[in-house]
Motif scaffolding. Structure first.
Motif, PDB file in Angstrom:
ATOM      1  N   ASP A  53     -20.996 -21.842  14.471  1.00 46.13           N
ATOM      2  CA  ASP A  53     -22.295 -22.378  14.890  1.00 46.13           C
ATOM      3  C   ASP A  53     -23.422 -21.719  14.100  1.00 46.13           C
ATOM      4  N   TYR A  54     -23.318 -20.421  13.883  1.00 48.52           N
ATOM      5  CA  TYR A  54     -24.346 -19.652  13.174  1.00 48.52           C
ATOM      6  C   TYR A  54     -24.521 -20.148  11.737  1.00 48.52           C
ATOM      7  N   LEU A  55     -23.404 -20.490  11.093  1.00 43.61           N
ATOM      8  CA  LEU A  55     -23.459 -20.928   9.695  1.00 43.61           C
ATOM      9  C   LEU A  55     -23.476 -22.454   9.556  1.00 43.61           C
ATOM     10  N   GLY A  56     -23.418 -23.153  10.675  1.00 44.46           N
ATOM     11  CA  GLY A  56     -23.419 -24.613  10.603  1.00 44.46           C
ATOM     12  C   GLY A  56     -22.139 -25.178  10.013  1.00 44.46           C
ATOM     13  N   ILE A  57     -21.001 -24.595  10.374  1.00 46.25           N
ATOM     14  CA  ILE A  57     -19.707 -25.044   9.859  1.00 46.25           C
ATOM     15  C   ILE A  57     -19.111 -26.068  10.814  1.00 46.25           C
ATOM     16  N   LYS A  58     -18.891 -27.252  10.322  1.00 50.46           N
ATOM     17  CA  LYS A  58     -18.327 -28.325  11.133  1.00 50.46           C
ATOM     18  C   LYS A  58     -16.811 -28.133  11.254  1.00 50.46           C
ATOM     19  N   PRO A  59     -16.191 -28.689  12.300  1.00 45.14           N
ATOM     20  CA  PRO A  59     -14.738 -28.544  12.464  1.00 45.14           C
ATOM     21  C   PRO A  59     -13.956 -28.986  11.237  1.00 45.14           C
ATOM     22  N   GLU A  60     -14.430 -30.038  10.583  1.00 40.17           N
ATOM     23  CA  GLU A  60     -13.706 -30.543   9.403  1.00 40.17           C
ATOM     24  C   GLU A  60     -13.861 -29.620   8.189  1.00 40.17           C
ATOM     25  N   GLU A  61     -14.741 -28.621   8.283  1.00 40.51           N
ATOM     26  CA  GLU A  61     -14.925 -27.670   7.183  1.00 40.51           C
ATOM     27  C   GLU A  61     -14.060 -26.414   7.341  1.00 40.51           C
ATOM     28  N   ILE A  62     -13.315 -26.318   8.430  1.00 39.10           N
ATOM     29  CA  ILE A  62     -12.430 -25.168   8.629  1.00 39.10           C
ATOM     30  C   ILE A  62     -11.288 -25.231   7.617  1.00 39.10           C
ATOM     31  N   ILE A  63     -11.018 -24.104   6.996  1.00 38.54           N
ATOM     32  CA  ILE A  63      -9.958 -23.993   6.000  1.00 38.54           C
ATOM     33  C   ILE A  63      -9.029 -22.854   6.423  1.00 38.54           C
ATOM     34  N   THR A  64      -7.738 -23.031   6.204  1.00 41.08           N
ATOM     35  CA  THR A  64      -6.788 -21.979   6.532  1.00 41.08           C
ATOM     36  C   THR A  64      -5.938 -21.651   5.309  1.00 41.08           C
ATOM     37  N   GLY A  65      -5.209 -20.563   5.419  1.00 33.65           N
ATOM     38  CA  GLY A  65      -4.311 -20.170   4.339  1.00 33.65           C
ATOM     39  C   GLY A  65      -4.048 -18.679   4.371  1.00 33.65           C
ATOM     40  N   ARG A  66      -2.814 -18.274   4.123  1.00 32.18           N
ATOM     41  CA  ARG A  66      -2.496 -16.843   4.052  1.00 32.18           C
ATOM     42  C   ARG A  66      -3.390 -16.176   3.020  1.00 32.18           C
ATOM     43  N   GLN A  67      -3.894 -14.996   3.366  1.00 27.02           N
ATOM     44  CA  GLN A  67      -4.888 -14.367   2.500  1.00 27.02           C
ATOM     45  C   GLN A  67      -4.381 -13.168   1.709  1.00 27.02           C
ATOM     46  N   GLU A  68      -3.118 -12.752   1.909  1.00 28.09           N
ATOM     47  CA  GLU A  68      -2.609 -11.692   1.065  1.00 28.09           C
ATOM     48  C   GLU A  68      -2.605 -12.175  -0.388  1.00 28.09           C
ATOM     49  N   GLY A  69      -3.098 -11.324  -1.264  1.00 29.77           N
ATOM     50  CA  GLY A  69      -3.188 -11.712  -2.670  1.00 29.77           C
ATOM     51  C   GLY A  69      -4.486 -12.404  -3.033  1.00 29.77           C
ATOM     52  N   SER A  70      -5.417 -12.526  -2.067  1.00 31.78           N
ATOM     53  CA  SER A  70      -6.727 -13.116  -2.355  1.00 31.78           C
ATOM     54  C   SER A  70      -7.650 -12.048  -2.952  1.00 31.78           C
ATOM     55  N   PHE A  71      -8.653 -12.494  -3.679  1.00 35.34           N
ATOM     56  CA  PHE A  71      -9.601 -11.544  -4.259  1.00 35.34           C
ATOM     57  C   PHE A  71     -10.981 -12.177  -4.361  1.00 35.34           C
ATOM     58  N   PHE A  72     -12.013 -11.302  -4.245  1.00 35.84           N
ATOM     59  CA  PHE A  72     -13.390 -11.760  -4.145  1.00 35.84           C
ATOM     60  C   PHE A  72     -14.330 -10.789  -4.868  1.00 35.84           C
ATOM     61  N   PRO A  73     -15.402 -11.285  -5.471  1.00 32.80           N
ATOM     62  CA  PRO A  73     -16.438 -10.385  -5.998  1.00 32.80           C
ATOM     63  C   PRO A  73     -17.045  -9.580  -4.861  1.00 32.80           C
ATOM     64  N   ILE A  74     -17.435  -8.363  -5.119  1.00 29.79           N
ATOM     65  CA  ILE A  74     -17.911  -7.468  -4.070  1.00 29.79           C
ATOM     66  C   ILE A  74     -19.156  -8.008  -3.382  1.00 29.79           C
ATOM     67  N   GLU A  75     -20.049  -8.693  -4.108  1.00 24.21           N
ATOM     68  CA  GLU A  75     -21.260  -9.234  -3.480  1.00 24.21           C
ATOM     69  C   GLU A  75     -20.902 -10.236  -2.383  1.00 24.21           C
TER      70      GLU A  75
END
Length: 285
Positions: free
Chosen positions: A145-167
């Motif tokens: 609700d805070y970010l305005g994410i609709k139900p159809e925008e929900i994404i799933t997936g195992r996250q081991e092995g994921s990587f992201f920029p620190i920012e």
């Protein structure tokens, strides 16, 4: 070009020798270009101090009041991220791993530097065993609700092995902390594999809103072997057919590209496991 440093986040609970085996394997891949932030479960059998004395492996290990469980270690990752973000050291990327995967090919730091952001993205299935709890999670609902994410925008997936920029990860962590307080993780009835829903959903929303340059060009690096059900009281990793074997590794390497960094999940807990030895030898020819 010099690789920028990577902070590797993981939650661990039991058997320090298995954790050491994994750290040695990862070290063979990334050398001194990464540091491991480990959350040690308070109800496990690992002494955090023991993991801090591994010679040339850069480790920051600590426990916290955030509870973890076999079903959900997300509180531990919040604690890891808090220590990372107040660290005096400089990191440019965050990589997520587990205490069940080993790298079988490539240099982790170089791969993360090259692609910057990578994670699994798939639409959730109502048949997923945790779907109902995900949709009923009051914290996840408030955050959407805070970010305005609709139900159809929900994404799933195992996250081991994921990587992201620190920012990006820093902004994600601020949201995790804002909506998931420590006491939430003490209620087993509320828990589900939160990172499998919240991480890709929030990352995708923030990338779309503020970080278009971080749109992932690759998926995560971990190939996960499906686990078959185990009898009550038996850890699935103690059933040989559930564990990665040498042939699994060879087939995965045949399918993958030669310049990819590849890890695999669900190695045997046997310290003399031939597949784990083979994986390490691949990195130390």
């Amino acid at each position: 070009m010099t690789s920028k440093r990577v902070a590797v986040l993981s939650c661990v609970s039991f058997n320090s020798q298995l954790v050491k085996r994994q750290l040695i394997n990862y070290q063979a891949s990334h050398g001194n270009q990464a540091k491991h932030f480990l959350h040690v479960a308070s109800d496990g059998d690992i002494d955090a101090q023991e993991l801090l004395s591994l010679g040339n492996i850069d480790v920051d290990a600590a426990t916290s009041s955030y509870r973890t469980s076999n079903l959900c270690n997300f509180g531990g990752q919040i604690a890891n991220s808090k220590r990372l973000l107040i660290s005096a050291e400089q990191f440019d990327y965050v990589y997520i791993h587990t205490d069940a995967d080993l790298i079988v090919q490539g240099n982790l730091a170089e791969y993360v530097n090259k692609y910057q952001c990578g994670f699994l993205k798939q639409k959730p299935s109502v048949n997923w065993p945790h779907y109902k709890k995900m949709m009923e999670d009051p914290c996840f609902s408030a955050l959407r609700d805070y970010l305005g994410i609709k139900p159809e925008e929900i994404i799933t997936g195992r996250q081991e092995g994921s990587f992201f920029p620190i920012e990006l990860w820093a902004e994600m962590t601020a949201l995790f902390e804002k909506f998931y307080h420590e006491e939430f993780f003490s209620n087993q009835a509320l828990l589900w594999p939160i990172e499998e829903g919240i991480v890709p959903t929030i990352a995708s929303k923030l990338i779309g809103n503020a970080y278009p340059d971080f749109a992932p060009k690759v998926k995560n690096i971990v190939v996960t072997k499906p686990l078959k059900p185990a009898p009550r009281g038996v850890n699935p990793r103690d059933i040989s057919e559930n564990c990665v074997n040498i042939e699994d590794i060879k087939q995965t390497l045949d399918i993958g590209s030669n310049d990819a960094c590849i890890a695999m999940k669900w190695f045997s807990r046997n310290l003399s496991d031939p597949a784990a030895k083979f994986a390490n030898e691949k990195l130390n020819p």
